[in-house]
Design an enzyme around this catalytic site. Structure first.
Site, PDB file in Angstrom:
ATOM      1  N   ASN A   9      72.862  17.931  36.317  1.00 25.69           N
ATOM      2  CA  ASN A   9      71.518  18.421  36.602  1.00 25.69           C
ATOM      3  C   ASN A   9      71.627  19.925  36.801  1.00 25.69           C
ATOM      4  O   ASN A   9      72.085  20.376  37.843  1.00 25.69           O
ATOM      5  CB  ASN A   9      70.964  17.749  37.864  1.00 25.69           C
ATOM      6  CG  ASN A   9      69.652  18.374  38.309  1.00 25.69           C
ATOM      7  OD1 ASN A   9      68.956  18.985  37.514  1.00 25.69           O
ATOM      8  ND2 ASN A   9      69.321  18.214  39.589  1.00 25.69           N
ATOM      9  N   LYS A  11      69.384  22.051  37.178  1.00 23.98           N
ATOM     10  CA  LYS A  11      68.327  22.645  38.014  1.00 23.98           C
ATOM     11  C   LYS A  11      67.768  23.889  37.307  1.00 23.98           C
ATOM     12  O   LYS A  11      67.733  23.923  36.092  1.00 23.98           O
ATOM     13  CB  LYS A  11      68.852  22.965  39.418  1.00 23.98           C
ATOM     14  CG  LYS A  11      69.673  21.818  40.012  1.00 23.98           C
ATOM     15  CD  LYS A  11      69.921  21.967  41.478  1.00 23.98           C
ATOM     16  CE  LYS A  11      70.898  20.882  41.918  1.00 23.98           C
ATOM     17  NZ  LYS A  11      70.856  20.637  43.346  1.00 23.98           N
ATOM     18  N   HIS A  94      63.670  13.801  41.904  1.00 29.61           N
ATOM     19  CA  HIS A  94      64.788  14.510  42.555  1.00 29.61           C
ATOM     20  C   HIS A  94      64.337  15.008  43.934  1.00 29.61           C
ATOM     21  O   HIS A  94      63.183  15.401  44.116  1.00 29.61           O
ATOM     22  CB  HIS A  94      65.235  15.683  41.690  1.00 29.61           C
ATOM     23  CG  HIS A  94      66.520  16.284  42.153  1.00 29.61           C
ATOM     24  ND1 HIS A  94      66.561  17.197  43.181  1.00 29.61           N
ATOM     25  CD2 HIS A  94      67.793  16.079  41.766  1.00 29.61           C
ATOM     26  CE1 HIS A  94      67.824  17.533  43.388  1.00 29.61           C
ATOM     27  NE2 HIS A  94      68.602  16.875  42.547  1.00 29.61           N
ATOM     28  N   GLU A  96      64.716  17.705  45.419  1.00 27.75           N
ATOM     29  CA  GLU A  96      64.124  19.058  45.431  1.00 27.75           C
ATOM     30  C   GLU A  96      62.662  19.011  44.983  1.00 27.75           C
ATOM     31  O   GLU A  96      61.842  19.793  45.458  1.00 27.75           O
ATOM     32  CB  GLU A  96      64.968  20.001  44.558  1.00 27.75           C
ATOM     33  CG  GLU A  96      66.287  20.333  45.245  1.00 27.75           C
ATOM     34  CD  GLU A  96      67.438  20.619  44.307  1.00 27.75           C
ATOM     35  OE1 GLU A  96      67.207  20.895  43.108  1.00 27.75           O
ATOM     36  OE2 GLU A  96      68.598  20.556  44.776  1.00 27.75           O
ATOM     37  N   GLU A 166      71.136   9.694  46.028  1.00 30.17           N
ATOM     38  CA  GLU A 166      71.514  11.050  46.420  1.00 30.17           C
ATOM     39  C   GLU A 166      71.105  11.322  47.863  1.00 30.17           C
ATOM     40  O   GLU A 166      69.945  11.672  48.123  1.00 30.17           O
ATOM     41  CB  GLU A 166      70.806  12.067  45.520  1.00 30.17           C
ATOM     42  CG  GLU A 166      71.130  11.916  44.052  1.00 30.17           C
ATOM     43  CD  GLU A 166      71.029  13.243  43.330  1.00 30.17           C
ATOM     44  OE1 GLU A 166      72.066  13.694  42.843  1.00 30.17           O
ATOM     45  OE2 GLU A 166      69.950  13.833  43.294  1.00 30.17           O
ATOM     46  N   GLY A 172      73.958  19.918  47.231  1.00 32.73           N
ATOM     47  CA  GLY A 172      74.119  21.369  47.252  1.00 32.73           C
ATOM     48  C   GLY A 172      74.715  21.906  48.538  1.00 32.73           C
ATOM     49  O   GLY A 172      74.704  23.115  48.779  1.00 32.73           O
ATOM     50  N   SER A 212      77.020  16.774  45.962  1.00 29.60           N
ATOM     51  CA  SER A 212      78.278  17.531  46.008  1.00 29.60           C
ATOM     52  C   SER A 212      79.449  16.759  45.395  1.00 29.60           C
ATOM     53  O   SER A 212      80.581  16.855  45.870  1.00 29.60           O
ATOM     54  CB  SER A 212      78.592  17.973  47.438  1.00 29.60           C
ATOM     55  OG  SER A 212      77.553  18.803  47.929  1.00 29.60           O
TER      56      SER A 212
END
Ligand code: PEP
Length: 253
Positions: A9, A11, A94, A96, A166, A172, A212
């Site tokens: 991904n 991003k 996701h 985010e 996730e 991250g 991560s």
């Protein structure tokens, strides 16, 4: 047998020229991968990524997809638009998107139904925040995300879905769930799908871990019996690191 699938991904990283450079490095490094390999690139890089990966073992995905077919939805990208670029996958929900752009289980559900209805493969993300984990409600949170997110999704549609677990606190941050913790939650998630779709369909569903995951921890995570792949953010931006994840050592024996 579930074929493992590892997806990058990217991003909001990589212009078109940077996309070409990264993929030209990556293609030879992963050509012998035992798993499926996907790169989820920015919308503007889709055409170039599809062009460069043609004839390789890398598939291309987007990072979102609109629920509406077309019309007055400024800033959205439709499934038809993605499909015409040659993209095969779309990430949906996701964390985010949930955190910064107001994505909810309801909008995830609408996007998912549209995506699979149009023939895209959906990588659907679920996961708990740190406060939820510390509050002991991880299972409750992911169960609700799945039950609400998958309304109206048939068992046949489920074949076009990859579920990405996730934990938000691991994305991250450099903090990874321990392989055992990740396995426990992924196994719980498979149980949720068993109650929704039956054992056979749940056992066929591929569930990725994300948070991560990198060159140093991929082997151990991929050794867990219910973890069928990874959704990789930061480490997917470096060809050697992502290739090392994709070429993980199979410790399952
Ligand atoms: C992600 O973007 O889905 C992700 C897991 O990011 P990272 O690997 O950087 O934690």
């Amino acid at each position: 047998m579930r074929k493992p699938i590892i997806a990058g991904n990217w991003k909001m990283n990589n212009t078109v020229s940077q996309t070409s450079a990264l993929l030209n490095q990556l293609i030879p490094l992963v050509k012998d991968a035992a798993c499926e390999v996907v790169v989820c690139v920015p919308f503007t890089s889709l055409f170039e990524a599809v062009r460069l990966t043609k004839g390789t073992n890398i598939a291309v995905g987007a990072q979102n997809v609109a629920w509406a077919e077309k019309g007055a939805f400024t800033g959205e990208i439709s499934a038809d638009m993605l499909i015409e670029t040659g993209a095969k996958y779309a990430v949906i929900g996701h964390s985010e998107r949930r955190q910064y752009f107001g994505e909810t289980d309801e909008s995830v559900n609408k996007r998912l139904n549209t995506a699979v209805g149009k023939g895209l493969k959906a990588i659907v993300c679920v996961g708990e925040t740190l406060a939820e984990r510390e509050g002991g409600i991880t299972e409750k949170v992911v169960k609700a995300q799945i039950e609400n997110g998958f309304k109206g999704v048939s068992a046949a549609d489920l074949q076009s879905v990859i579920l990405a677990y996730e934990p938000v606190w691991a994305i991250g941050t450099g903090k990874t769930a321990t392989p055992q913790d990740a396995q426990n939650t992924v196994s719980y998630i498979r149980g949720v799908f068993t109650s929704l779709y039956g054992t056979q369909n749940a056992n066929a569903l591929r569930i990725q871990y994300g948070g991560s995951m990198n060159a140093a921890n991929a082997d151990e995570l991929m050794a867990q019996p219910d973890i069928d792949g990874g959704l990789i953010g930061g480490a997917s931006l470096n060809a050697a690191d992502f290739a090392r994840v994709v070429m993980y050592k199979n410790l399952r024996g």
